[in-house]
Scaffold this active site. Structure first.
Site, PDB file in Angstrom:
ATOM      1  N   GLU A 281     -10.162   2.647  -5.108  1.00 36.84           N
ATOM      2  CA  GLU A 281      -9.873   4.070  -4.882  1.00 36.84           C
ATOM      3  C   GLU A 281      -8.851   4.656  -5.846  1.00 36.84           C
ATOM      4  O   GLU A 281      -8.112   5.563  -5.491  1.00 36.84           O
ATOM      5  CB  GLU A 281      -9.399   4.280  -3.421  1.00 36.84           C
TER       6      GLU A 281
ATOM      7  N   ASP B   1       0.852  -1.195   0.000  1.00 40.42           N
ATOM      8  CA  ASP B   1       0.000   0.000   0.000  1.00 40.42           C
ATOM      9  C   ASP B   1       0.883   1.239   0.000  1.00 40.42           C
ATOM     10  O   ASP B   1       2.095   1.150  -0.233  1.00 40.42           O
ATOM     11  CB  ASP B   1      -0.978  -0.003   1.184  1.00 40.42           C
TER      12      ASP B   1
ATOM     13  N   HIS C  93      -2.769   2.933  -4.684  1.00 38.79           N
ATOM     14  CA  HIS C  93      -2.159   2.484  -3.420  1.00 38.79           C
ATOM     15  C   HIS C  93      -0.747   1.934  -3.657  1.00 38.79           C
ATOM     16  O   HIS C  93      -0.323   0.996  -2.984  1.00 38.79           O
ATOM     17  CB  HIS C  93      -3.037   1.425  -2.734  1.00 38.79           C
TER      18      HIS C  93
END
Ligand code: ACM
Length: 572
Positions: free
Chosen positions: A308, A190, A251
């Site tokens: 995202e 991440d 990420h």
């Protein structure tokens, strides 16, 4: 009339509680019988089936650990007082029968998973009893027949934000097995850190492994490939499948720190958040990573993230090479580019005969339904679940409400996220999914199961990790295993209270919803983030060290189980 109904209701509830044995998750059927079985140091345990011998040893060790009772392994196999059997009638994977009579105990199933779960139920019954002065443990005679509601009973741990290490992960796997959970989703990459060794790209861990959510200059921490094999093997002995997540195209900050040649660029708040879709070498680089990762995980499932990405694609729209590529391919927006990127990497996964797992953003793309599992996490977007089912994707239910265990679990607690003031209480977890997901969707065979996710922005210490997991992990077990008609909140509360003594014995620091003041909240630090709706506070990560504020004397101290850590010179 109302009064009579109330009396009937109370009598039924009391009967349910009286029939109850302290097993979590609640089995399908429990019938108490006359008499007791006495278990002690001369009780033999065995099997005539050599393929079950490992389970005999496992059970023997667990009973010894829990009660200091040394069961005798019956080397001849037949005639054991506790007998493990593989039966020939085909049962669901994980289904079993546990028969306790005053003379014998039999655990049988058509599959090894089932025998293992029968032993886990027996272990819970043993743990629930105090040994008498002669070291006899008295077990109520009963017949239990049981089967899981779902085949996917998962837990996701984020070790990118904070790293906990091998010993803690093994302890977690032990508890997962105890609760019959069987999928460990390991979030290993991440913004804040890359935690899996990739031999072809060593800087991913020596540089990308440096830092964490609360200390961007922390020394590198990660799992070597040998560590990973060890964990996978440990999990396998407990019938737990381990699934790695390599998050892309967003990420990706930690990876991009290590290999900046593959970054998709930066905008304010999201430095190097994505990989670069216009650089052909990016695809080969990630394919190499996927191949090495795949070789370490026998489950042949790779979670590619896909969540995202919108936070990073602003940078894509500013990049001339990316604009040229989009023009050449006739893409009408970055969203199409995102899908193109994801599909290419998904093709790499399927070319290795592995399944693609992805967050629900991937539902909008064109991944092959027979090779993809979608993780529905955005409970505020029920349409995503609907669409996934409509497109014939298998789905794991893991909505933030109530299945994000980094969310607050009650009023009065302060460190953690919430969603417009809603809490993820253990009872909310327990009651999932029937009160939340419409019946016509729940009845779909495409729903393969239930999973809780624990993100670790606010969780640095093992003690806080336990506090956020326990006892919600017990609620998760019932959500994933037990049919709604077998659920009873009062019975569950009784069983939880009984289980707390096992938490105490194991040194687990847990939230006690019945008497919160007994176990005050563990606060590692107050994150300098607004407790917002989404996981969007990635943008605040890796800016500065977050000062630790210990609110009270119970605030945790970090017990450094950093068995897998490798030191690395700090960057200037
Ligand atoms: C997620 O919480 N971004 C999957």
């Amino acid at each position: 009339m109302k009064f009579k109904l109330l009396i009937v209701f109370l009598l039924i509830a009391a009967y349910g509680r009286a029939q109850n044995l302290n097993i979590i998750p609640q089995p399908q059927s429990v019938n108490k019988q006359e008499g007791q079985f006495y278990l002690n140091n001369s009780t033999t345990v065995g099997t005539t089936d050599t393929s079950l011998l490992a389970l005999v040893s496992y059970f023997q060790k667990e009973v010894h650990k829990a009660k200091s009772v040394a069961l005798v392994q019956n080397v001849n196999g037949s005639g054991s007082l506790i007998d493990l059997k593989l039966s020939s009638n085909q049962q669901t994977i994980g289904a079993y029968t546990l028969n306790i009579t005053p003379e014998h105990i039999t655990v049988s199933s058509s599959n090894k998973e089932g025998v293992f779960y029968g032993l886990m139920s027996l272990l819970q019954l043993i743990k629930d009893q105090q040994a008498d002065n002669d070291k006899n443990i008295c077990l109520q005679a009963c017949k239990i027949t049981d089967a899981p509601r779902y085949q996917w009973r998962g837990l996701m741990l984020d070790e990118a934000r904070h790293f906990f290490g091998k010993e803690k992960v093994k302890q977690l796997l032990d508890w997962m097995a105890y609760y019959k959970l069987n999928k460990f989703h390991w979030h290993l990459t991440d913004v804040q850190g890359w935690r899996i060794e990739i031999k072809k790209y060593p800087k991913l861990t020596t540089i990308g492994g440096m830092g964490n959510y609360s200390d961007t200059s922390a020394e590198a921490e990660y799992y070597t490939q040998n560590d990973i094999r060890e964990i996978v093997d440990y999990a396998g002995q407990r019938f737990i499948t381990v699934i790695p997540e390599i998050d892309m195209p967003g990420h990706a900050t930690a990876a991009n720190r290590a290999y900046p040649e593959y970054t998709g660029g930066s905008v304010a708040g999201y430095p190097n958040f994505t990989f670069n879709p216009a650089n052909e070498n990016t695809y080969q680089y990630l394919a190499d990573i996927i191949k090495e990762t795949n070789s370490l995980f026998p489950a042949h499932m790779i979670h590619l993230g896909g969540d995202e990405v919108a936070y990073g694609v602003k940078a894509w729209s500013l990049d001339t090479a990316i604009a040229r590529m989009m023009q050449k391919k006739n893409f009408d927006g970055v969203n199409q580019l995102e899908q193109y990127f994801f599909k290419r990497m998904a093709d790499t996964v399927t070319s290795l005969n592995s399944k693609i797992l992805a967050w629900d953003e991937a539902t909008g793309g064109s991944l092959p339904p027979d090779k993809t599992i979608i993780f529905w996490w955005r409970q505020n977007l029920p349409g995503q679940l609907h669409l996934a089912l409509q497109k014939n994707y298998q789905v794991v239910l893991c909505p933030r409400l109530p299945l994000y265990f980094d969310f607050l679990q009650d009023t009065g607690l302060v460190a953690g996220r919430n969603w417009n003031g809603v809490f993820n209480r253990v009872t909310d977890v327990y009651n999932f999914p029937d009160r939340q997901v419409p019946a016509d969707e729940l009845n779909s065979k495409l729903i393969v199961g239930v999973q809780a996710n624990i993100w670790t922005e606010t969780i640095e210490s093992e003690k806080r990790l336990d506090f956020m997991l326990f006892p919600r992990i017990a609620g998760l077990a019932e959500a994933a295993w037990t049919l709604p008609e077998q659920k009873n909140e009062l019975v569950f509360a009784d069983k939880l209270k009984a289980d707390f003594k096992n938490y105490d014995a194991a040194g687990i620091y847990y939230y006690n919803p019945f008497e919160p003041s007994l176990h005050p909240e563990v606060v590692d630090f107050v994150p300098r983030i607004k407790l917002v709706k989404a996981r969007s506070y990635v943008r605040h990560a890796s800016k500065r060290r977050h000062g630790k504020i210990n609110h009270n004397k119970y605030a945790s101290s970090k017990k450094g189980h950093k068995s897998s850590k490798r030191s690395h010179k700090k960057r200037k």
